[in-house]
Design an enzyme around this catalytic site. Sequence first.
Site, PDB file in Angstrom:
ATOM      1  N   GLU A 115      -1.655  -8.928   3.705  1.00 34.73           N
ATOM      2  CA  GLU A 115      -1.497  -9.435   5.082  1.00 34.73           C
ATOM      3  C   GLU A 115      -2.826  -9.825   5.726  1.00 34.73           C
ATOM      4  OE1 GLU A 115      -1.174  -6.308   4.127  1.00 34.73           O
ATOM      5  OE2 GLU A 115      -1.616  -4.847   5.704  1.00 34.73           O
ATOM      6  N   CYS A 171       0.831  -1.210   0.000  1.00 35.10           N
ATOM      7  CA  CYS A 171       0.000   0.000   0.000  1.00 35.10           C
ATOM      8  C   CYS A 171       0.864   1.258   0.000  1.00 35.10           C
ATOM      9  CB  CYS A 171      -1.018  -0.037   1.137  1.00 35.10           C
ATOM     10  SG  CYS A 171      -2.490   0.912   0.703  1.00 35.10           S
ATOM     11  N   HIS A 227      -3.649  -5.026   0.438  1.00 34.79           N
ATOM     12  CA  HIS A 227      -3.128  -5.520   1.724  1.00 34.79           C
ATOM     13  C   HIS A 227      -3.180  -7.047   1.798  1.00 34.79           C
ATOM     14  CE1 HIS A 227      -2.669  -1.688   3.874  1.00 34.79           C
ATOM     15  NE2 HIS A 227      -3.668  -1.283   3.113  1.00 34.79           N
TER      16      HIS A 227
END
Length: 555
Positions: free
Chosen positions: A509, A381, A507
């Site tokens: 994650e 990001c 993202h």
Amino acid sequence: MAKHIFVTGGVVSSLGKGLTSASVGLLLEQRGIRVRMQKLDPYINVDPGTMSPYQHGEVYVLDDGSETDLDLGHYERFTHSKLTRDSNYTTGQIYQSVIHKERRGEFLGKTVQVIPHITNEIKSVIHKLAEPDVDVVITEIGGTVGDIESQPFLEAIRQFSLDVGKENCLYIHLTLVPYLKAAGELKTKPTQHSVGQLREIGIQPDILICRTEQSISREDREKIALFCNVPIDAVIEEKDKDFSIYEVPLSLANNNLDNLIVEQLALAAAELDLDQWHDLLGSLRNPEHEVSIAVVGKYAEHRDAYKSIYESLDHAGIANRAQVCIQPIQSETIEREGPERVLAGFDGVLVPGGFGERGIEGKVEAIRLAREKRIPMFGICLGMQCAAVEFARNVCQLPGAHSTEFDKNTPHPVICLLDEQQTITDKGGTMRLGSQPTKLVVDSKALECYGQESVDERHRHRYEFNNAYRQQFSAHGMRFAGTSPDDSLVEVIEVADHPWFVAVQYHPEFKSKPTGAHPLFAGFVAAAVEHQIARTEGRKDREGKTAAGGRSRNG
Ligand code: GLN
């Protein structure tokens, strides 16, 4: 009909209620029970999206674009529970909804009050999760028993068992049993007081989970049982784990927690199967490699600010049989001391997401070093946006290139506001949020990692790559490895001539699990392992001479 488990916490905050609730969910799922998880947060913000990471840690984003509490990350990593907007409510949302109803005249002239209107609203959001395909709804109540703002939530879950029957509800209370060094013993009094406060409200906990640094003796458990009015078997010890959080579910199972819940709620359950979790702990305990990764961010000193990033790196370590030593680095330190010094000896550099100008130049410098020295680099990001800024300035020779988030008058706005963001003034819930498709190009590192051309990933940003610079970047060796399916938005960029330099606008994650590392994190750590091997074999310097930086600078 679904049964309900309520998890409350007492004595102190930060006891790990989220992790414990997620572990309960995991144990039930591993006994064949279908769970749905939920967190109710007593603060007044409508969601954590507008809060500083110092206040709240990371904001966890779901597929549907809701910005939620980081505990939902634990839920998603430990269980298969479907998580949506309904999985996280705050006092702010509850009041907002009640006030809208009042304005629409739905209360037919009545005085609107905490009891019953607010408590009814809270009960209705709990009921929402009890869909036909759910056996158990696990609702965690944020905050600590005794907080003024928690009271409506505790009152609502008290009433809940009256509505659906006590036999369908189970109350788990998480407390702390501290060890007093001066006295040389564990103290049960804070737990007694905390349960006392719960009982005053009318909630008798069925199970106590006691966080402790030291093993609790049978005598102390008997004392807790007696004073808190629970059977001794329902006093469960949860001792601190210094090795890994993945030990928590195993130790709770060893202390019989799953059997206790299954019996008390009369659930039809299979045998507990934790083989996968034993295996992953086995991998963690016997790594074949060791790599060190620098996470260069603005909130390096804050344990929870990059929670999912740290967890995803651990997952990637499991997948690569590597011990990943994570070193959070304050990006401002790089501004002061220079990237060469601060980043010496790392096998990978990860620049996570973020907002605001502080530390930006340190991130850009970290990325420059990783690109030039051919250290695996993963940008996420804001990390991707900084990678674009770095490439523009140092490779495409566009001095002063920047994101308009930080320099409105930059001569080269390589990152600029999304069109749809131009007229937005409200801050809460207005970014580009949630799951969106990305199409990957052949021969990209990203495609190699994912093994598929189309992927869905979660977003949370207002700015994007400025398409006016695509051609110039390509000509200088930047690969546009992933875009939105209509090609209008850049999602993944890669330095083509680099061992592993991948930066993504989304993202990843938020979609990594201990039992299934995210492909990009797995690929990044695999590249770091290779870097580490080359480094120890002394080949790094030789390879450095053909670095991407030098070559692409000449176009
Ligand atoms: N601040 C950047 C944006 O809004 C990046 C956001 C992020 O990293 N989540 O686009």
